[in-house]
Enzyme design. Structure first.
Site, PDB file in Angstrom:
ATOM      1  N   ASP A  77     -41.913 123.087 -33.734  1.00 48.98           N
ATOM      2  CA  ASP A  77     -42.271 124.100 -32.729  1.00 48.98           C
ATOM      3  C   ASP A  77     -43.710 124.569 -32.837  1.00 48.98           C
ATOM      4  O   ASP A  77     -44.023 125.711 -32.511  1.00 48.98           O
ATOM      5  CB  ASP A  77     -41.340 125.326 -32.815  1.00 48.98           C
ATOM      6  N   LYS A 133     -46.723 120.830 -30.288  1.00 50.22           N
ATOM      7  CA  LYS A 133     -47.213 119.453 -30.255  1.00 50.22           C
ATOM      8  C   LYS A 133     -47.418 118.967 -28.823  1.00 50.22           C
ATOM      9  O   LYS A 133     -48.366 118.265 -28.528  1.00 50.22           O
ATOM     10  CB  LYS A 133     -46.212 118.526 -30.951  1.00 50.22           C
ATOM     11  N   GLY A 193     -37.901 119.589 -28.381  1.00 53.91           N
ATOM     12  CA  GLY A 193     -38.155 120.111 -27.038  1.00 53.91           C
ATOM     13  C   GLY A 193     -39.642 120.372 -26.922  1.00 53.91           C
ATOM     14  O   GLY A 193     -40.130 121.392 -27.381  1.00 53.91           O
ATOM     15  N   HIS A 194     -40.363 119.408 -26.391  1.00 58.95           N
ATOM     16  CA  HIS A 194     -41.819 119.555 -26.280  1.00 58.95           C
ATOM     17  C   HIS A 194     -42.162 120.109 -24.897  1.00 58.95           C
ATOM     18  O   HIS A 194     -42.003 119.423 -23.893  1.00 58.95           O
ATOM     19  CB  HIS A 194     -42.517 118.217 -26.531  1.00 58.95           C
ATOM     20  N   GLN A 202     -40.112 117.634 -34.697  1.00 52.20           N
ATOM     21  CA  GLN A 202     -39.773 118.531 -35.806  1.00 52.20           C
ATOM     22  C   GLN A 202     -41.009 118.732 -36.709  1.00 52.20           C
ATOM     23  O   GLN A 202     -42.119 118.674 -36.214  1.00 52.20           O
ATOM     24  CB  GLN A 202     -38.565 118.023 -36.616  1.00 52.20           C
TER      25      GLN A 202
HETATM   26  P1  IMP Z   1     -30.636 118.808 -36.180  1.00 48.20           P
HETATM   27  O1  IMP Z   1     -31.917 118.074 -36.116  1.00 48.20           O
HETATM   28  O2  IMP Z   1     -30.064 119.151 -34.839  1.00 48.20           O
HETATM   29  O3  IMP Z   1     -29.629 118.128 -37.075  1.00 48.20           O
HETATM   30  O4  IMP Z   1     -30.901 120.237 -36.882  1.00 48.20           O
HETATM   31  C1  IMP Z   1     -31.263 120.357 -38.251  1.00 48.20           C
HETATM   32  C2  IMP Z   1     -32.236 121.505 -38.471  1.00 48.20           C
HETATM   33  O5  IMP Z   1     -33.485 121.188 -37.879  1.00 48.20           O
HETATM   34  C3  IMP Z   1     -31.805 122.833 -37.836  1.00 48.20           C
HETATM   35  O6  IMP Z   1     -32.262 123.884 -38.663  1.00 48.20           O
HETATM   36  C4  IMP Z   1     -32.568 122.854 -36.513  1.00 48.20           C
HETATM   37  O7  IMP Z   1     -32.779 124.162 -36.046  1.00 48.20           O
HETATM   38  C5  IMP Z   1     -33.855 122.178 -36.932  1.00 48.20           C
HETATM   39  N1  IMP Z   1     -34.525 121.492 -35.812  1.00 48.20           N
HETATM   40  C6  IMP Z   1     -34.178 120.323 -35.242  1.00 48.20           C
HETATM   41  N2  IMP Z   1     -35.029 119.987 -34.282  1.00 48.20           N
HETATM   42  C7  IMP Z   1     -35.960 120.956 -34.234  1.00 48.20           C
HETATM   43  C8  IMP Z   1     -37.139 121.157 -33.449  1.00 48.20           C
HETATM   44  O8  IMP Z   1     -37.505 120.347 -32.591  1.00 48.20           O
HETATM   45  N3  IMP Z   1     -37.843 122.276 -33.718  1.00 48.20           N
HETATM   46  C9  IMP Z   1     -37.483 123.157 -34.696  1.00 48.20           C
HETATM   47  N4  IMP Z   1     -36.398 123.011 -35.450  1.00 48.20           N
HETATM   48  C10 IMP Z   1     -35.641 121.921 -35.228  1.00 48.20           C
END
Ligand code: IMP
Length: 423
Positions: free
Chosen positions: A17, A20, A44-45, A226
């Site tokens: 977040d 990017k 989510g970009h 991420q």
């Molecule tokens: P998952 O990727 O859905 O398995 O989530 C695992 C962890 O990564 C959780 O704490 C999510 O909130 C975090 N997470 C996954 N994708 C993002 C992102 O794009 N931005 C911020 N946190 C993320």
């Protein structure tokens, strides 16, 4: 011999977040190809383009530039139904995709039952939930590692049989977990439509395409998803995502050798945020945290959840710079800190009387050790060059560069493309 091109990496280096999407948009003109190498619709970009807001999940942010090739690499996972929704929105807004988006045949498919498994595993964890995005990311990468997954290339041949076999396997696991109260009938229909829709795209051997393009002297931007602290190896395990979000992940997730990597841009915010569970030593539970959330609009792009907010974390940043080999830093959302009397920076962690400057194995229970710096009253968002910056902001930048031993070459002072200052 012709000069070969390079793959520059643009990586979130904390908890994701960082913004990017905006930077890729600013960077795209410099590259021939924009490629995603890890993650999937958990990302989510957000990009504001010609006054319209788009949230890209699986599709690279280079899609708004007509001359660029966009690639979803083998390290990614893709949900056909969500991909269809995302692509159709772009197509209806007038962006041509089918010739400009190539999807790796080796990328793994997220099945509807992967999403059910994501919920079931979270439910089984009780108090220790990861707080996932619920998009089936963990179960899909688990199947990849277990060598039971389905790949994009699988949709080209005898797909119904392969799909039925994996779905049945998932259903058995769900029965074993006593997690049977779910209904995927409608979701599955959309998903299967998504599979048909995906067939209309170019499903290719993207690793070969990328390497050929590099040989021809073309340049590639690897768009991270991420952040490093959510990396499966180097993040705050087990509160992480399931992919390799680092420079190493660029090599495996696109199929390029390390000698092809050029610049590594590390993006961070002038403060910290985290979505989901897990240790976060700099977290603020007071009005200051609320104020940062409010001004910075820190609500999840995918799930709408409140992001946890805190001051900048130099322990995490130093670690991420080391792991990724960051060559340049990009600081986002500097303007959110306007008006604070004092700005704080976490320079070390402390636990049981022990002060740590290096990232420990376990950050649970660590407290932040802060250095206080004077804030500034001026409105950074209206500034168009470094010369206009107030002294206190210059001092903050200088302090960060000294602590991190890496230059901050780009500063973002607002959401608009124009509010980007290159030093
Ligand atoms: P998952 O990727 O859905 O398995 O989530 C695992 C962890 O990564 C959780 O704490 C999510 O909130 C975090 N997470 C996954 N994708 C993002 C992102 O794009 N931005 C911020 N946190 C993320």
């Amino acid at each position: 011999m012709k000069q070969q091109g390079k793959v520059d990496a643009l990586l979130g280096i904390v908890f994701g977040d960082e913004g990017k999407g905006k930077v890729v948009d600013v960077f795209t003109p410099r590259y021939d190809i924009v490629a995603r190498f890890a993650g999937g619709p958990n990302a989510g970009h957000t990009i504001i383009f010609e006054g319209k807001k788009f949230v890209l999940r699986s599709i690279p942010s280079g899609i708004f530039d007509p001359g660029k090739l966009n690639i979803i690499g083998n390290g990614c996972v893709i949900a056909p139904d969500l991909f269809m929704a995302e692509a159709m929105e772009l197509e209806s807004a007038g962006y041509e995709l089918r010739n400009r988006l190539h999807i790796s045949k080796r990328a793994h498919l997220i099945l509807p039952t992967h999403r059910v498994l994501d919920r079931a595993y979270e439910a089984a964890k009780g108090k220790n939930k990861v707080g996932t995005t619920g998009k089936g990311i963990g179960p899909t990468y688990s199947d990849k590692a277990s060598r039971t997954g389905l790949r994009v290339g699988d949709i080209l041949e005898d797909f119904p049989t392969k799909y039925a076999a994996l779905k049945a396997r998932h259903e058995q696991i769900l029965r074993d977990l006593h997690y049977t109260d779910y209904d995927i009938t409608e979701e599955e229909q959309r998903w299967l439509q998504g599979v048909e829709y995906m067939r209309q795209f170019q499903l290719t051997d993207t690793e070969i395409e990328i390497n050929k393009a590099l040989q021809e002297g073309k340049n590639v931007l690897a768009e991270g998803a991420q952040g490093t602290m959510l990396d499966i190896d180097h993040g705050t395990y087990p509160f992480v995502s399931s992919s390799s979000t680092t420079t190493g992940g660029v090599c495996t997730g696109l199929g390029v050798g390390p000698n092809k990597i050029g610049e590594v841009y590390g993006i961070f915010k002038a403060y910290s945020t985290r979505v989901g569970s897990g240790p976060f030593p700099v977290e603020l539970f007071d009005e200051t945290g609320d104020r940062i959330r409010e001004i910075g609009h820190e609500y999840g792009a995918v799930t709408g959840r409140n992001r946890r907010c805190g001051w900048v974390d130099l322990v995490a940043l130093r670690y991420a710079i080391m792991i990724n080999g960051v060559t340049q830093l990009i600081m986002m959302k500097s303007d959110v800190l306007d008006g604070f009397e004092t700005i704080r920076a976490c320079v070390a962690y402390e636990r049981d009387g022990q002060v740590m400057h290096d990232m420990p194995f376990e950050t649970e229970g660590c407290k932040a050790v802060y250095r206080d710096l004077p804030g500034w009253k001026e409105d950074l968002s209206s500034m168009t060059s470094e010369e206009q910056f107030p002294q206190a902001f210059r001092d903050y930048i200088h302090f960060l560069e000294e602590e991190l031993q890496t230059p901050i070459t780009i500063l973002s002072v607002g959401p608009d493309r124009a509010q980007t200052i290159v030093r």
